[in-house]
Design an enzyme around this catalytic site. Structure first.
Site, PDB file in Angstrom:
ATOM      1  N   SER A   1      -9.687   1.310   2.736  1.00 20.92           N
ATOM      2  CA  SER A   1      -8.855   2.116   1.886  1.00 20.92           C
ATOM      3  C   SER A   1      -7.751   1.346   1.145  1.00 20.92           C
ATOM      4  O   SER A   1      -7.146   1.902   0.234  1.00 20.92           O
ATOM      5  CB  SER A   1      -8.205   3.224   2.731  1.00 20.92           C
ATOM      6  OG  SER A   1      -7.369   2.674   3.721  1.00 20.92           O
TER       7      SER A   1
ATOM      8  N   LYS B   1       0.835  -1.206   0.000  1.00 17.87           N
ATOM      9  CA  LYS B   1       0.000   0.000   0.000  1.00 17.87           C
ATOM     10  C   LYS B   1       0.870   1.256   0.000  1.00 17.87           C
ATOM     11  O   LYS B   1       1.936   1.271   0.627  1.00 17.87           O
ATOM     12  CB  LYS B   1      -0.897  -0.047   1.249  1.00 17.87           C
ATOM     13  CG  LYS B   1      -1.994   0.995   1.311  1.00 17.87           C
ATOM     14  CD  LYS B   1      -2.886   0.736   2.536  1.00 17.87           C
ATOM     15  CE  LYS B   1      -3.990   1.755   2.692  1.00 17.87           C
ATOM     16  NZ  LYS B   1      -4.864   1.457   3.853  1.00 17.87           N
TER      17      LYS B   1
ATOM     18  N   SER C   1      -9.858  -1.050   6.821  1.00 20.94           N
ATOM     19  CA  SER C   1      -9.256  -0.847   5.501  1.00 20.94           C
ATOM     20  C   SER C   1      -8.578  -2.070   4.871  1.00 20.94           C
ATOM     21  O   SER C   1      -8.280  -2.037   3.682  1.00 20.94           O
ATOM     22  CB  SER C   1      -8.251   0.288   5.553  1.00 20.94           C
ATOM     23  OG  SER C   1      -8.944   1.497   5.477  1.00 20.94           O
TER      24      SER C   1
HETATM   25  N1  GLN Z   1     -13.229   3.640   6.403  1.00 20.50           N
HETATM   26  C1  GLN Z   1     -12.595   3.925   7.648  1.00 20.50           C
HETATM   27  C2  GLN Z   1     -12.151   5.373   7.681  1.00 20.50           C
HETATM   28  O1  GLN Z   1     -12.357   6.012   6.719  1.00 20.50           O
HETATM   29  C3  GLN Z   1     -11.437   3.011   7.882  1.00 20.50           C
HETATM   30  C4  GLN Z   1     -10.224   3.399   7.145  1.00 20.50           C
HETATM   31  C5  GLN Z   1      -9.027   2.582   7.519  1.00 20.50           C
HETATM   32  O2  GLN Z   1      -9.126   1.521   8.103  1.00 20.50           O
HETATM   33  N2  GLN Z   1      -7.867   3.138   7.245  1.00 20.50           N
HETATM   34  O3  GLN Z   1     -11.630   5.859   8.635  1.00 20.50           O
END
Ligand code: GLN
Length: 484
Positions: free
Chosen positions: A152, A77, A176
């Site tokens: 994400s 990532k 994410s």
């Molecule tokens: N969708 C969640 C957020 O926007 C989780 C994102 C993540 O785990 N980095 O915070």
């Protein structure tokens, strides 16, 4: 070659059945063929990867010792640092930033002779559930190109699902890793808080996040976890678990396993057909000798609100360092430093990141701190305690990973609340700090559904074990998206 599991690829490379260089070439060829449509990668490091592959092939020729990931390509990532390689968190504000060091997970992968192919797309600073909040534009779901891959870590999941890489790393602050794993029909694990080093992970919300493995099978996911897990002196929140993670405990044997099924995680907004697929898998586990009970965890209804207050507060503090002086992008501005600072942030951050910095700053401001941030911390303790007491009586907790199948690109991105709602089933686990894995459990009209197994601190083997039982029964890894 593209269909082989990481464990098989590594064995074949070690035993000289295939050259690491051929393996790497094959996966880059696949990227060249399909990534124009999927857009999983934001940066490839082919020259470096080929050099590594040749070094490995020379070691094989000399009958030297090679590691557990010998020649296995891995996608990473875009928020994990590789020495000398641009890393941007899919944000304009970090454009051109080259970290002077390797993240600990990267160093551990290299030490086992894994080969990093490149960096994958994500929501900017990991804020989102769809990989649409990216300065590079959205990644597409390989199962249906007009839908999101989840987020994400959407680029990592899409790369694995579309056979562009056998393994990937993501990060999970509130889902994410698990969300895109569910949406792309792969396996993704969020480790116990403190199990995997965050050194070299660009921070979003430090008290919630972990780096974790993504793969097409439970075994590959477990292999990568075994390599990245363990105490790191460079991250003081890591510990050596009471019992180190042991791959051989992941057997898919579920006789006598006690499963809790909390009704709150099948609540409002859960699509009935998703619940149905998850229940089918629970009944399968029952047939294999596990026992389940429906339970209630009342504090979970506060999880989403609690998560967003804490995550945004921490983000507002973590992102204060991007000032145009120390990293990446600087706007063209005249005048005193505060103008340069403001203009850099105005031009460098996308709308979702700005929204969160503003809300987080508000939640932490004098007069509101007690009302929002402190209160959220208290509720977090309640949620954590509820998990701990539930996990005294039960071995694992099962739920859907996501309340719906993957949605369409553009469907939710203009409506932040509806996007946040997607995280209801994943964020509680980050608040509690316990580990959880998403494993494919079905399809609805050709769209993937994931099942989430959460468990006790440092008992990743137990949750992967349940995931393996499901995988062995359903064999969904043999299904492939048609993207060509
Ligand atoms: N969708 C969640 C957020 O926007 C989780 C994102 C993540 O785990 N980095 O915070």
């Amino acid at each position: 070659m593209l269909r082989l599991r990481a464990v098989e690829l590594a064995r074949m490379v070690r035993e000289g059945e295939v050259k690491a260089e051929e393996v790497i070439e094959a996966f880059y060829e696949r990227v060249a063929k399909v990534d124009g449509k999927v857009r999983a990668f934001v940066r490839l490091i082919k020259e470096r990867a080929l050099e590594e592959a040749r070094r490995i092939d020379q070691t094989v020729a000399k009958r030297g010792r090679l590691g557990k990931l010998a020649g296995v390509p891995i996608a990473i990532k875009d928020n994990i640092c590789i020495k000398g390689v641009e890393v941007t968190c899919a944000s304009k504000i970090l454009a051109g930033y080259r970290p002077p060091y390797d993240a600990t997970v990267v160093a551990r992968i290299k030490a086992e002779d894994g080969i990093i192919m490149g960096l994958t797309n994500m929501d900017e600073f990991a804020m989102g559930s769809s990989t649409e909040n990216s300065a590079y534009g959205p990644t597409r779901n390989p199962w249906s190109l007009d839908r999101v891959p989840g987020g994400s870590s959407g680029g990592s999941a899409a790369a694995v699902a579309a056979r562009m890489a056998p393994l990937a790393l993501g990060s999970d602050t509130g889902g994410s890793i698990r969300c895109p794993a569910a949406f792309c029909s792969i396996v993704g694990l969020k480790p116990t808080y403190g199990h995997v080093s965050r050194y070299g992970l660009i921070a979003y919300a430090c008290s919630l996040e972990q780096i974790g493995p993504m793969a097409r099978t439970v075994e590959d996911c477990a292999l990568l976890l075994s390599i990245i897990a363990g105490r790191d002196p460079k991250d003081s929140t890591t510990v050596n678990p009471p019992r180190p993670f042991n791959l051989s405990e992941v057997k898919g044997e579920v006789k006598g396993v006690r499963i809790a099924v909390p009704k709150e995680l099948f609540g409002e907004g859960t699509e009935p057909r998703v619940a149905e697929e998850v229940w089918k898998a629970i009944h399968l586990l029952e047939e294999l000798g596990a026992k389940y009970e429906e339970v209630s965890m009342p504090s979970l209804k506060y999880a989403l609100a609690t998560y967003y207050v804490i995550a945004m507060s921490e983000a507002s503090s973590n992102l204060a360092r991007y000032d145009g002086v120390r990293y990446g992008f600087r706007a063209n501005a005249e005048g005193d430093w505060s103008k340069v600072y403001s203009k850099t942030r105005e031009e460098g951050f996308g709308p979702e990141v700005k929204r969160r910095i503003i809300l987080g700053t508000f939640a932490l401001s004098a007069g509101y701190y007690g009302r929002y941030y402190l209160k959220a911390l208290k509720v977090r303790s309640l949620i954590r305690n509820e998990y701990l007491s539930m996990l005294k009586k039960f071995d694992v907790i099962i739920s859907p990973t996501m309340p719906t199948p993957p949605f369409e690109i553009g469907e939710k991105v203009e409506d932040p609340l509806s996007m946040y709602m997607m995280d209801v089933d994943t964020v509680p686990v980050n608040l509690a700090g316990v580990p959880a894995v998403s494993v494919p459990c079905g399809f609805i009209d050709g769209l993937p559904v994931g099942l989430q197994v959460a468990g006790r601190f440092f008992e990743e083997a137990a949750i992967l074990n349940v995931a393996l039982a499901i995988e062995t029964e359903l064999k969904l890894y043999s299904k492939e998206p048609e993207v060509a």
